[in-house]
Design an enzyme around this catalytic site. Structure first.
Site, short mmCIF file in Angstrom:
data_model
loop_
_atom_site.label_atom_id
_atom_site.label_comp_id
_atom_site.label_asym_id
_atom_site.label_seq_id
_atom_site.Cartn_x
_atom_site.Cartn_y
_atom_site.Cartn_z
CG HIS A 1 -1.87 1.17 1.24
ND1 HIS A 1 -2.41 1.65 2.40
CD2 HIS A 1 -2.34 1.97 0.26
CE1 HIS A 1 -3.18 2.68 2.14
NE2 HIS A 1 -3.15 2.91 0.84
CG HIS B 1 0.14 6.37 -0.63
ND1 HIS B 1 -0.66 7.47 -0.39
CD2 HIS B 1 -0.68 5.30 -0.53
CE1 HIS B 1 -1.89 7.09 -0.16
NE2 HIS B 1 -1.94 5.77 -0.24
CG HIS C 1 -4.21 3.65 -4.14
ND1 HIS C 1 -5.43 4.27 -3.92
CD2 HIS C 1 -3.52 3.77 -2.98
CE1 HIS C 1 -5.45 4.75 -2.69
NE2 HIS C 1 -4.32 4.47 -2.09
CG ASN D 1 -6.90 2.58 0.18
OD1 ASN D 1 -6.25 2.82 1.20
ND2 ASN D 1 -8.05 3.19 -0.06
CB ILE E 1 -8.20 7.97 0.42
CG1 ILE E 1 -8.59 7.64 1.87
CG2 ILE E 1 -8.25 6.74 -0.44
CD1 ILE E 1 -8.69 8.80 2.78
#
Length: 957
Positions: free
Chosen positions: A572, A577, A791, A795, A957
């Site tokens: 993740h 990110h 993602h 997520n 997010i």
């Protein structure tokens, strides 16, 4: 509300006669989120000036300039002024008219500058649309649109005027002569080093920095963390530089942070809207309120006669034993972290609170009593929260609880919504490696690898040797059939000596799984290795096969805990990110907003820099939420740095990832006719660059064939990947006509070089040159896939699976019990209670999973465009709108395909024992958000699974 305000639009505060030797260009501007502009902008406070696209001033080497135009306040604004001041009319978007006078040789307007002369206030410039009046050669219907979407701060603060370019897109070599100098100047501003001292909110600075802001050594040794990045020992992707001063004491290499959590520097164009930021805060507050308050004082159902299902649960731990009333506390310790509430099914089915249904305690453990006022936080919980969450969040939690708020609701986590005991099944455990929150770690087991493993197993196995021999035969047969797999978390072994202790007991695990024969292809674990560091005195390393139900179940807890940490820190955070952040910085620094690739990528970078900064401030910081929840504790980010050493950009392409893990085989498209979409066999070779180009590692005629056909993440993901690749190919075809166009694109070459040499400086492997059309398409497709499909897959299922901590425990506090202790019931009850995280950690984990799994109301999904940034509709680029429509239609067809597959119960990995259809890769390009209720502007309760919302364009997010 949209209001059109009057404007003189000329040089002076009073109108003057038009010069007949000049042409008139007029239009309107849209101002968003700026009540000051509607109330106070007048006279010469905001100034606009146009630049010609084609006609260049030889002196300035810029396009010929128009005269200045000032935004003026008119009578209509005066009439509305009182209403605005009284806040009766929310001025969300305001439109003003503009009028420019230009010379007859001005031609097409290509750019404009705006100067905000007000000394205090900024405004958000949404867009400008212009057209000629009575031009003999340019039709009045022809529009010149500028999609701005940016804050304009006072020039007294910024020191320079803002420049915006029209929506027309150009490669650097195709830039019209009037815009060449402006294009270079704008990029130079973004590349310039920031001012000395702390940066201000109006600074538009994009630069790289290492992760030197996670620790706070001035608080003491416990808060000291290594600097990640620019180090052989601790390599890491670069982050956005923030300009904060380094610590004044202890360690001058560490960056100090802002005084308040939400005041850190993010370039103004990267900041999420105030509305979205407030929505995230509210979601966090509601999640904490929903799960953290203490248990109501009403009589608990456990105090009544022990229900039958308790005995069923007990049989997973104590074979052939009935559980007594006094022993019920061990199960209660697992699930007694939430409140009682009758809830709807998480899959949108009928309400599960029908009193005619059998009494179901699992429905009673999530949420609150609907007729019970919410109580205050326990003092101990409040004290722990004070160290973990920002003060303004905790203050809002306390204030809300003080209001005696009632009826806070939540969906049941999907893992227990339909089948309460599903997570205990071996096949469900295996299924989650293919369709759960972390479906990207499992890989095919190779014969050579298994031979080495067996040598280790022989030393650690303490059971019947015949069982070990039978396992060896079964696995070798499965290897021949390509149906043996491994979930490898053995890398943890070198960290265990540091990690274990302080209430944490962790193994480094390797799990062997075997798939059944087709068509069912269910996958289940057949052996688990649990290792400790060689010099450890705690517990013992061991190798297990599923012969002892209790020990086996405990071993699966440890495997799930390993996988949960890997998921949070690597799958993740790191692989989405963190690795994307340098791409965003490089894009802003090296690709002009006029560059076609900047426009292509921009929707996929929305809010990412801001959400990453929030993550570093709240979740990843020393002593923060992840260090509190994960067994890796203070070594969490150090562990992700270690695993960054394995990261390669070329392997992040989904087909390459599946091939690398042995989960797919390469096949030639001509040999196997199949397609994920309703339109199959789309010919990508129509691109001129493909003609005569030599073959590379990115052969567009290659596909992959899955080793496990029922691998939901890979099956759905490949279809999404193919749709993205097709769209990127068609888009790039508009601008690049051969490989030479790619090689000569100096902005793309600088962009790619900066990503490799600065953004991901610590990783030298896995990069390739972008010197062909195919390599450019592959790089862009990979990047878009990471920000969207990948993602979404790792997520948005977090609450569905991790919202029930026994399914994905983030830490465990006990090693496996010794064999002679297994059937001593009293010890077992105490053991289970002490093994799982404490109640506060479990409640906080659920709240975090709930927060991270929620989409926001401002989300823009794959196949959608932001209303502020539509694709250009001018000149030859109108084909882009057509191709994007085809992309959207392909995604809609894919969603129909996925839903059809989800109806096939024979595909057990799509449902499993938990009966959870795989929805994480629904493109969902058309479904609206739930309607807004009248109560405080909140969304009405969700009637669909929160996993079913779709694939957002960006990591937001």
């Amino acid at each position: 509300m949209v209001e059109t305000m009057g404007c003189c639009g000329l040089l002076q505060a009073r109108c003057h006669r038009h010069d007949p030797q000049k042409y008139i260009i007029q239009g309107e501007i849209e101002i968003d989120r700026s009540p000051w502009f509607s109330l106070c902008a007048s006279g010469s406070s905001v100034v606009f000036r146009l630049y010609s696209r084609d006609s260049m001033d030889p002196t300035t080497r810029k396009g010929i300039e128009s005269e200045n135009t000032f935004v003026m306040k008119g009578k209509e604004l005066e009439r509305k002024k009182h209403e605005v001041l009284s806040m009766k009319v929310p001025m969300k978007v305001i439109k003003f008219k503009l009028k420019f006078e230009v010379t007859r040789d001005f031609g097409i307007p290509g750019a404009f500058v705006v100067e905000n002369r007000d000394k205090k206030h900024e405004f958000f410039l949404k867009s400008i649309t212009l057209h000629y009046i009575n031009h003999p050669n340019i039709l009045e219907e022809r529009k010149f649109h500028y999609c701005c979407g940016s804050w304009v701060y006072p020039i007294t603060k910024t020191g320079f005027k803002r420049i915006f370019f029209s929506d027309q897109l150009y490669l650097p070599t195709k830039t019209p002569q009037g815009l060449v100098e402006l294009r270079k100047k704008e990029l130079q501003k973004l590349q310039a080093p920031g001012p000395k001292g702390e940066w201000n909110p109006w600074d538009r600075i994009y630069d790289y920095d290492v992760y030197n802001n996670l620790g706070d050594p001035e608080k003491g040794r416990l808060y000291d963390r290594p600097v990640l990045g620019d180090s052989t020992n601790f390599p890491y992707p670069r982050r956005l530089k923030t300009g904060y001063l380094n610590c004044q004491h202890v360690d001058h290499s560490r960056e100090s942070g802002p005084a308040r959590c939400f005041q850190f520097y993010v370039p103004p164009d990267e900041r999420m809207s105030d509305e979205k930021l407030q929505e995230l805060k509210n979601n966090f507050v509601e999640a904490l309120i929903r799960f953290l308050p203490p248990e109501p004082t009403l009589p608990h159902l456990w105090d009544g006669e022990c229900p039958d299902f308790v005995t069923k649960v007990a049989h997973f731990f104590v074979p052939k034993a009935a559980i007594s009333k006094k022993d019920v506390r061990f199960i209660r310790s697992i699930i007694d972290f939430c409140r009682k509430l009758k809830l709807p099914s998480s899959h949108g089915g009928p309400s599960r609170s029908d009193p005619s249904e059998e009494q179901d305690i699992f429905e009673d453990i999530i949420g609150f009593f609907p007729d019970k006022e919410v109580e205050e936080l326990d003092d101990s919980d409040k004290q722990r929260l004070e160290k973990l969450v920002p003060k303004e969040i905790l203050d809002q939690v306390v204030a809300t609880l003080a209001l005696k708020r009632q009826h806070v609701s939540a969906q049941l986590p999907s893992i227990i919504a339909e089948e309460k005991f599903a997570s205990f099944a071996d096949t469900e455990f295996g299924r989650q490696m293919l369709a759960g929150t972390n479906p990207v770690r499992i890989r095919r087991l190779k014969k050579e690898e298994f031979s080495l493993l067996m040598e280790s197993f022989q030393k650690k196995y303490q059971g019947n040797r015949n069982d070990l021999k039978a396992l060896e035969v079964d696995v070798e047969e499965a290897i021949k059939a390509s149906s043996a797999f491994i979930l490898d978390h053995h890398y943890l072994e070198q960290f265990l000596k540091m990690i274990n202790g302080k209430g944490v007991c962790a193994y480094a695990t390797r799990t062997i799984l075997i798939a059944d024969e087709r068509p069912y292809e269910t996958i289940k674990p057949v052996a688990i290795e649990l290792s400790l560091s060689e010099d450890s005195d705690d517990g013992c390393s061991m190798f297990l096969v599923p012969e002892n139900d209790l020990i086996w179940e405990f071993a699966k807890f440890h495997v799930a805990s390993n996988d949960a940490a890997y998921h949070q820190l690597v799958s993740h955070w790191l692989h989405t990110h963190a690795v994307v952040e340098p791409f965003i910085i490089a894009t802003r620094r090296q690709l002009s907003v006029m560059h076609p690739i900047h426009r292509l990528l921009d929707p996929h970078f929305k809010d990412t820099l801001h959400i990453n900064a929030l993550a570093r401030a709240v979740f990843l910081n020393a002593g923060g939420i992840l260090e509190t929840l994960l067994f890796t504790g203070e070594y969490s980010m150090e562990l992700s740095s270690h695993l960054y050493k394995e990261w390669r950009f070329d392997k992040q392409a989904l087909p390459e990832d599946l091939l690398e893990r042995g989960m797919a085989k390469r096949r030639v498209r001509d040999e196997v006719v199949s397609g994920p979409m309703e339109q199959v066999g789309r010919d990508k070779s129509s691109n001129k660059a493909a003609t005569g180009a030599e073959q590379t590692m990115f052969e567009v005629d290659a596909e992959v064939e899955l080793v496990l056909e029922d691998y939901p993440y890979a099956k759905d993901g490949i279809e999404i990947w193919t749709a993205i690749e097709t769209w990127v190919t068609e888009y790039c075809n508009v601008f690049y006509h051969n490989d030479n166009d790619v090689k000569e694109d100096e902005e793309i070459q600088e962009w790619w070089n900066e990503i490799k040499t600065r953004g991901h400086k610590d990783r030298n492997e896995g990069w390739y040159d972008i010197n062909t059309f195919e390599s450019l398409v592959k790089a862009l497709t990979t990047l878009i896939w990471i920000t969207s499909g990948l993602h979404a897959a790792v997520n948005f299922g977090q609450y569905g699976y991790g919202g029930w901590p026994p399914n994905r425990p983030m830490l465990l506090r006990k090693f496996l019990p010794k064999e002679e202790e297994v059937y001593e019931e009293v010890n077992i009850m105490k053991f289970v209670e002490e093994m799982l995280p404490d109640k506060f950690q479990m409640k906080l984990a659920i709240a975090v999973m709930d927060l991270l799994s929620r989409h926001t109301s401002e989300e823009v999904y794959l196949g959608q465009t932001s209303p502020q940034k539509e694709w250009p509709l001018i000149e030859d680029q109108s084909i882009i709108q057509k191709k994007f429509k085809e992309f959207r239609e392909n995604l809609e067809a894919i969603e129909r395909n996925i839903k059809e597959r989800n109806k096939e119960y024979i595909l057990m990995n799509r449902w499993g024992h938990a009966k959870i259809p795989y929805k994480l890769l629904y493109p969902d390009t058309s479904k609206p958000m739930p309607p807004i209720s009248k109560e405080k502007g909140k969304h009405q309760p969700e009637k669909m699974d929160i996993n079913e919302r779709g694939i957002p364009n960006s990591i937001s997010i």
